[in-house]
Design an enzyme around this catalytic site. Structure first.
Site, PDB file in Angstrom:
ATOM      1  N   GLU A  81       0.808  -1.215   0.000  1.00 41.10           N
ATOM      2  CA  GLU A  81       0.000   0.000   0.000  1.00 41.10           C
ATOM      3  C   GLU A  81       0.845   1.271   0.000  1.00 41.10           C
ATOM      4  OE1 GLU A  81      -3.761   0.074   0.264  1.00 41.10           O
ATOM      5  OE2 GLU A  81      -3.076  -1.746  -0.714  1.00 41.10           O
ATOM      6  N   ASP A  99      -8.197   7.381  -8.599  1.00 44.05           N
ATOM      7  CA  ASP A  99      -8.847   6.117  -8.950  1.00 44.05           C
ATOM      8  C   ASP A  99     -10.364   6.188  -8.841  1.00 44.05           C
ATOM      9  OD1 ASP A  99      -9.125   6.252  -6.217  1.00 44.05           O
ATOM     10  OD2 ASP A  99      -8.452   4.203  -5.825  1.00 44.05           O
ATOM     11  N   THR A 104      -7.892   9.116  -0.365  1.00 43.19           N
ATOM     12  CA  THR A 104      -7.479   7.834   0.213  1.00 43.19           C
ATOM     13  C   THR A 104      -6.546   8.150   1.374  1.00 43.19           C
ATOM     14  OG1 THR A 104      -7.668   6.669  -1.892  1.00 43.19           O
ATOM     15  CG2 THR A 104      -6.230   5.692  -0.243  1.00 43.19           C
TER      16      THR A 104
END
Length: 296
Positions: A81, A99, A104
């Protein structure tokens, strides 16, 4: 349709098991492709099934839930990640990776567009109403399900980083990760008769793809794998089933428009599986994005 995994004889199989080329892209913080369903949405049948058999699952060895193994799992996920083994350094990480899921952030990539970030901030605010993120709750509710930053900019990223200095917010991230991702994945893996490596493979897929029932969500990937091979609890061979699951996970990654790197499968999880390391025993050596990591 998800196959039924019945207990009785298969539970004996599960207990015995529990004892026993990628395209490189620059690493970045990544989040679930599809976050948890909002309250009121029907839960996957497999999740309901695991809940029904909670007592039998709890009686099994801890596997990935053992503290040492959970730490290893956290480090493995962080390598993919965020290209680091120091997963605790990611509490304050936040960016929009383009995305389609908005911002995020955090230790497993909570997303403003996939409901898990909203659940996290709502829970944290319920316990700590004066936190820096509380003023952004109306905006988080409004952008849930979209990639919009409306009402979040400017200020939300700074507020997230400020909140991440609070031990209570870090604890809230841990608890939300466990409730939405870690615990469901490990419980279902045990239901399927999988050992510690299989439990990690499920957990990593749950984090990466989100707990969706679509073809590119965790439960959709599991359904496809179960059509290709029997789980150990169904009498199948564990390695063959996990190979099928990794094949389906890889397909889901490659079908994306962004974040299509498959090294977390090809040069990490597949390596452990080919070595027969179903218990995820140390030492572990793997590569993600071409970088080598070790846990000794």
């Amino acid at each position: 349709m998800t196959r039924l995994v019945l207990f009785g004889a298969p539970i004996v199989i599960a207990v015995s098991i529990l004892f026993s080329g990628s395209d490189s892209e620059p690493p970045t913080v990544t989040g679930p492709a599809a976050g948890p369903a909002p309250s009121g949405t029907a839960r996957p049948a497999a999740a309901e099934q695991a809940e029904e058999h909670a007592e039998e699952i709890d009686a099994l060895p801890p596997g990935l839930a053992a503290p040492e193994m959970k730490e290893i799992a956290s480090r493995l996920v962080a390598s993919a990640e965020a290209s680091t083994l120091d997963w605790r350094s990611q509490y304050g990480a936040i960016e929009d990776i383009g995305d389609g899921t908005g911002y995020t952030a955090g230790i497993i990539g909570f997303c403003s567009g996939t409901n898990d970030m909203l659940q996290l901030v709502e829970g944290y605010t319920g316990e700590h109403p004066d936190n820096p993120l509380a003023p952004f709750l109306p905006a988080l509710r409004a952008v849930d399900g979209t990639d919009s930053h409306e009402g979040l900019d400017p200020g939300f990223t700074d507020a997230w980083r400020e909140a991440a200095r609070d031990p209570a917010f870090r604890a809230a991230q841990d608890a939300t990760r466990d409730r939405l991702y870690f615990e469901p994945a490990v419980e279902l893996a045990k239901l399927d008769g999988l050992g510690t490596l299989g439990q990690f493979i499920y957990y990593d897929a749950m984090v990466l793809h989100g707990p969706g029932i679509e073809a590119d969500g965790f439960y959709g990937i599991r359904d496809a794998a179960m059509r290709a091979a029997d789980t150990a609890a169904e009498g199948g061979e564990e390695k063959a089933y996990l190979d099928a699951f990794l094949d389906e996970t890889r397909k889901a990654i490659r079908a994306r428009k962004v974040q299509r790197d498959t090294s977390r499968i090809d040069t990490a999880q597949r390596v452990f599986l080919s070595e027969g390391n179903l218990a995820l025993d140390k030492p572990l050596v793997w590569q993600v994005y071409g970088e080598t990591f070790r846990i000794t």
